[in-house]
Structures are given as structure tokens and as C-alpha cells.
Design a protein around this motif. Structure first.
Motif, PDB file in Angstrom:
ATOM      1  N   LYS A   1      -6.755  66.924  48.308  1.00 45.62           N
ATOM      2  CA  LYS A   1      -6.414  66.473  49.658  1.00 45.62           C
ATOM      3  C   LYS A   1      -5.851  67.550  50.561  1.00 45.62           C
ATOM      4  N   HIS A   2      -5.292  68.608  49.980  1.00 47.46           N
ATOM      5  CA  HIS A   2      -4.591  69.597  50.803  1.00 47.46           C
ATOM      6  C   HIS A   2      -5.191  70.998  50.716  1.00 47.46           C
ATOM      7  N   CYS A   3      -6.376  71.146  50.136  1.00 45.76           N
ATOM      8  CA  CYS A   3      -7.102  72.427  50.068  1.00 45.76           C
ATOM      9  C   CYS A   3      -6.280  73.535  49.429  1.00 45.76           C
ATOM     10  N   VAL A   4      -5.664  73.240  48.280  1.00 42.76           N
ATOM     11  CA  VAL A   4      -4.918  74.258  47.536  1.00 42.76           C
ATOM     12  C   VAL A   4      -5.537  74.348  46.148  1.00 42.76           C
TER      13      VAL A   4
ATOM     14  N   SER B   1      -8.379  78.306  51.939  1.00 41.14           N
ATOM     15  CA  SER B   1      -7.344  77.447  51.364  1.00 41.14           C
ATOM     16  C   SER B   1      -6.077  77.428  52.211  1.00 41.14           C
ATOM     17  N   ASN B   2      -5.254  76.442  51.943  1.00 42.42           N
ATOM     18  CA  ASN B   2      -3.961  76.318  52.609  1.00 42.42           C
ATOM     19  C   ASN B   2      -3.006  77.326  51.973  1.00 42.42           C
ATOM     20  N   LYS B   3      -2.452  78.255  52.764  1.00 38.31           N
ATOM     21  CA  LYS B   3      -1.623  79.323  52.218  1.00 38.31           C
ATOM     22  C   LYS B   3      -0.171  79.241  52.662  1.00 38.31           C
TER      23      LYS B   3
ATOM     24  N   LYS C   1      -0.300  78.575  42.149  1.00 39.31           N
ATOM     25  CA  LYS C   1       0.283  79.871  41.794  1.00 39.31           C
ATOM     26  C   LYS C   1      -0.230  80.982  42.703  1.00 39.31           C
ATOM     27  N   LEU C   2      -1.510  80.946  43.055  1.00 39.27           N
ATOM     28  CA  LEU C   2      -2.039  81.967  43.961  1.00 39.27           C
ATOM     29  C   LEU C   2      -1.495  81.798  45.374  1.00 39.27           C
ATOM     30  N   ALA C   3      -1.278  80.562  45.788  1.00 39.76           N
ATOM     31  CA  ALA C   3      -0.816  80.306  47.153  1.00 39.76           C
ATOM     32  C   ALA C   3       0.672  80.594  47.328  1.00 39.76           C
ATOM     33  N   THR C   4       1.487  80.234  46.312  1.00 42.85           N
ATOM     34  CA  THR C   4       2.933  80.356  46.470  1.00 42.85           C
ATOM     35  C   THR C   4       3.564  81.430  45.603  1.00 42.85           C
ATOM     36  N   GLY C   5       2.868  81.849  44.562  1.00 39.34           N
ATOM     37  CA  GLY C   5       3.450  82.812  43.629  1.00 39.34           C
ATOM     38  C   GLY C   5       4.240  82.149  42.515  1.00 39.34           C
ATOM     39  N   LYS C   6       4.324  80.818  42.521  1.00 42.72           N
ATOM     40  CA  LYS C   6       5.053  80.062  41.502  1.00 42.72           C
ATOM     41  C   LYS C   6       4.176  78.935  40.989  1.00 42.72           C
TER      42      LYS C   6
END
Length: 152
Positions: free
Chosen positions: A57-60, A26-28, A64-69
Motif C-alpha cells: 500500500k505504501h510503495c516500500v 519507492s517511498n523514501k 531497511k533500504l529506505a530507513t537504514g533500520k
């Protein structure tokens, strides 16, 4: 647990697998994801639509897991959050559509009953949001001003 306005049990549904961090594929990139969220909001998308676009479209798979929010937290940090929460806004729009239908078809008893149930959900949800501080404490739902609320 039972349904709100029906005398039957709820249906079971799928559960998202437990994850503590974003998958490898995923996109991190936090800054990029937040920039995309802000751009999509400025284009007029709701937070649910933003989540779908990010997933497809953006592989997210999970913001919440990617950004923490959550998406709403990111929008609030950038002062782009809406005054009325999205689920309440959708219920008000549904009730408004039913009212317009009833103006033309005033003998539609099934729709009249569904309108009462939907407006009960709006009042219940509005009371929850005003008690938790997400909306003003004196907020009440009035069908006459519902169209004005949605135009903001």
C-alpha cells in the motif's frame, strides 16, 4: 543443506536482487515510514504484516533500504517491540493449536509426532534467543504456560 526433521535436501528458492539503495519509484521518506510502522503496530499488526502493508500500500519494497533500520529495530526504538520474537510466537501458537486438537483426537499419531517436532523447534529457538540476549537467560518453554505467553 538438509531439512531439520526430514531426510531430504532443501528446495532452492528465489533470491532477492542485490540492492544497496532504495529504488527511485519507492517511498523514501524515513519519518513517514517510521510513523506508519508505529501506527500499524498500535493497531495490533505483527512485524510481518507491517512489512506486507508497507510493500503493497505504501510503495516500500524494503524498509531497511529506505530507513537504514529493520522493522523490529524501529519498533524497539519506539518501545513497541514484543517480549517474544515473532517467529517463536508463531511456533508456540502452532504447538498450542496442536495440543487443543490432541485433546479431542488423542489417537491422532501423526499430529502427536508433529507436536513433538514443533516443540523441539520451539526449545531450540528459545535457547538461541536466550543465548543471544534477546530473551531472559532462564527462559524455558512450558506447554502449560504457553497460552499465557501468547496473551501478553
Amino acid at each position: 543443506m538438509a531439512r531439520i526433521h526430514a531426510r531430504r535436501r532443501g528446495t532452492s528458492g528465489s533470491v532477492r536482487p542485490l540492492r544497496t539503495e532504495a529504488p527511485e519509484w519507492s517511498n523514501k521518506d524515513k519519518a513517514e515510514i517510521e510513523k506508519i510502522i508505529v501506527e500499524l503496530r498500535k493497531n495490533g499488526m505483527s512485524s510481518a504484516q507491517i512489512g506486507l502493508v508497507l510493500r503493497d500500500k505504501h510503495c516500500v519494497p524494503s524498509v531497511k533500504l529506505a530507513t537504514g533500520k529493520r522493522i523490529e529495530q524501529i519498533l524497539a526504538d519506539n518501545s513497541l517491540a514484543s517480549e517474544i520474537p515473532e517467529d517463536l510466537r508463531n511456533l508456540i501458537a502452532k504447538a498450542l493449536g496442536m495440543r487443543k486438537h490432541l485433546e479431542e483426537n488423542n489417537k491422532d499419531l501423526h499430529n502427536k509426532r508433529q507436536l513433538h517436532l514443533t516443540e523441539a523447534k520451539v526449545r531450540r529457538l528459545g535457547k538461541y534467543y536466550s543465548n543471544t540476549g534477546k530473551m531472559p537467560a532462564d527462559w524455558t518453554y512450558k506447554p502449560e504456560t504457553a497460552e499465557f505467553l501468547l496473551s501478553k
